[in-house]
Scaffold this motif. Structure first.
Motif, PDB file in Angstrom:
ATOM      1  N   THR A   1       0.826  -1.212   0.000  1.00  0.00           N
ATOM      2  CA  THR A   1       0.000   0.000   0.000  1.00  0.00           C
ATOM      3  C   THR A   1       0.859   1.260   0.000  1.00  0.00           C
ATOM      4  O   THR A   1       0.389   2.327  -0.399  1.00  0.00           O
TER       5      THR A   1
ATOM      6  N   TYR B   1      -0.529   0.022  -4.135  1.00  0.00           N
ATOM      7  CA  TYR B   1      -1.186  -1.235  -4.489  1.00  0.00           C
ATOM      8  C   TYR B   1      -2.045  -1.721  -3.330  1.00  0.00           C
ATOM      9  O   TYR B   1      -1.758  -1.436  -2.162  1.00  0.00           O
ATOM     10  N   SER B   2      -3.074  -2.499  -3.648  1.00  0.00           N
ATOM     11  CA  SER B   2      -3.939  -3.042  -2.605  1.00  0.00           C
ATOM     12  C   SER B   2      -3.954  -4.571  -2.585  1.00  0.00           C
ATOM     13  O   SER B   2      -4.503  -5.165  -1.661  1.00  0.00           O
ATOM     14  N   LYS B   3      -3.350  -5.193  -3.602  1.00  0.00           N
ATOM     15  CA  LYS B   3      -3.281  -6.650  -3.681  1.00  0.00           C
ATOM     16  C   LYS B   3      -1.824  -7.092  -3.734  1.00  0.00           C
ATOM     17  O   LYS B   3      -0.938  -6.284  -4.048  1.00  0.00           O
TER      18      LYS B   3
ATOM     19  N   THR C   1      -0.366  -6.639   2.435  1.00  0.00           N
ATOM     20  CA  THR C   1      -1.268  -5.644   1.842  1.00  0.00           C
ATOM     21  C   THR C   1      -1.790  -4.656   2.883  1.00  0.00           C
ATOM     22  O   THR C   1      -2.875  -4.107   2.752  1.00  0.00           O
TER      23      THR C   1
ATOM     24  N   GLY D   1      -5.359  -1.671   4.993  1.00  0.00           N
ATOM     25  CA  GLY D   1      -5.502  -2.712   3.999  1.00  0.00           C
ATOM     26  C   GLY D   1      -6.150  -3.980   4.523  1.00  0.00           C
ATOM     27  O   GLY D   1      -6.670  -4.035   5.643  1.00  0.00           O
TER      28      GLY D   1
ATOM     29  N   SER E   1      -4.411 -10.797   3.070  1.00  0.00           N
ATOM     30  CA  SER E   1      -4.432 -11.403   1.741  1.00  0.00           C
ATOM     31  C   SER E   1      -3.870 -12.815   1.748  1.00  0.00           C
ATOM     32  O   SER E   1      -2.938 -13.123   2.497  1.00  0.00           O
TER      33      SER E   1
ATOM     34  N   GLN F   1      -9.011 -11.908  -0.427  1.00  0.00           N
ATOM     35  CA  GLN F   1      -8.760 -10.868   0.555  1.00  0.00           C
ATOM     36  C   GLN F   1      -9.942 -10.715   1.504  1.00  0.00           C
ATOM     37  O   GLN F   1     -11.099 -10.956   1.144  1.00  0.00           O
TER      38      GLN F   1
END
Length: 241
Positions: A188, A192-194, A206, A212, A215, A226
């Motif tokens: 993050t 990015y979130s994945k 994540t 977040g 994951s 997630q």
């Protein structure tokens, strides 16, 4: 058999349970937990209890994270590191207030038996943070670097995307393994979130400790599951925010 790698949890047990509920778990599946089970949300002690029970049903590999090592020093030696307390440790300390001596001893045993790294049958390396030695993590001059190092991730983030393994500029330490799986530095931070990869390094942290999700990544298919953002599951807490 499927192999799953699970990113940093940071006491967000509700997130871990939720993401598992969204999967179809089978007894012959293998689960590789990348470390940092504690420090953040209010259920650090409960998270370790869950993992211990989970490993009685499923094949598990538990990697040591830097936060796990510091918690161990607190439980085993009473070390109340001030910096640790400010960065999620206080929530872990409080989570143990209702635990018995026997329960705490079981957690100490769990933490003592964490692995610094794991190499599977397909030459895939799993460790919490990274390594600096060109001959691999087993040759690290300072063994605790495997759960503190950030240079591996910083290096691949900055690597020219056109450089592949056949290029002399491709970092030598990356060539040792077909794939490398890490956590430690939330993706993050770079938007990015994945779970995200650069070169052959996959980062599955994540940002569950912050805004977040928890994951899970299938290491063969790269399918991702997630939880909801963990902070939404603990509406009256701040985590590490």
């Amino acid at each position: 058999m499927k192999t799953y790698v699970i990113g940093d949890i940071h006491g967000g047990l509700r997130g871990l349970k939720q993401v598992f509920e969204r999967m179809s778990l089978k007894p012959d599946d293998r689960f590789i937990f990348i470390g940092d089970y504690v420090d953040g949300w209010s259920e650090s002690a409960q998270t370790l209890s869950f993992l211990i029970n989970f490993s009685e049903t499923y094949t598990c590999v538990f990697i040591r994270g830097n936060h796990d090592e510091i918690l161990y020093n607190f439980l085993k030696k009473g070390d109340k590191n001030p910096t640790w307390l400010q960065h999620g440790g206080e929530s872990s300390r409080i989570s143990y207030e209702s635990f018995s001596k026997a329960e705490i001893e079981a957690h100490i045993n769990f933490l003592e038996n964490l692995r610094n790294f794991y190499i599977d049958e397909k030459n895939r390396l799993f460790l919490h943070a990274g390594f600096t030695n060109l001959h691999g993590p087993e040759n690290e001059y300072y063994p605790n670097m495997v759960y503190w190092d950030r240079t591996l991730w910083e290096m691949v983030c900055a690597l020219d995307k056109t450089i592949d393994k056949n290029n002399d500029l491709y970092p030598k330490r990356l060539k040792l393994f077909d794939e490398i799986y890490i956590g430690h530095t939330p993706v993050t931070r770079i938007g990015y979130s994945k779970p995200t990869h650069f070169a052959n390094v996959w980062n599955v942290d994540t940002g569950a400790a912050f805004k977040g999700a928890v994951s899970v990544l299938d290491v063969d298919t790269k399918h991702v599951w997630q939880s909801d953002p963990v902070w939404k599951l603990y509406p009256n807490e701040t985590g590490r925010n």
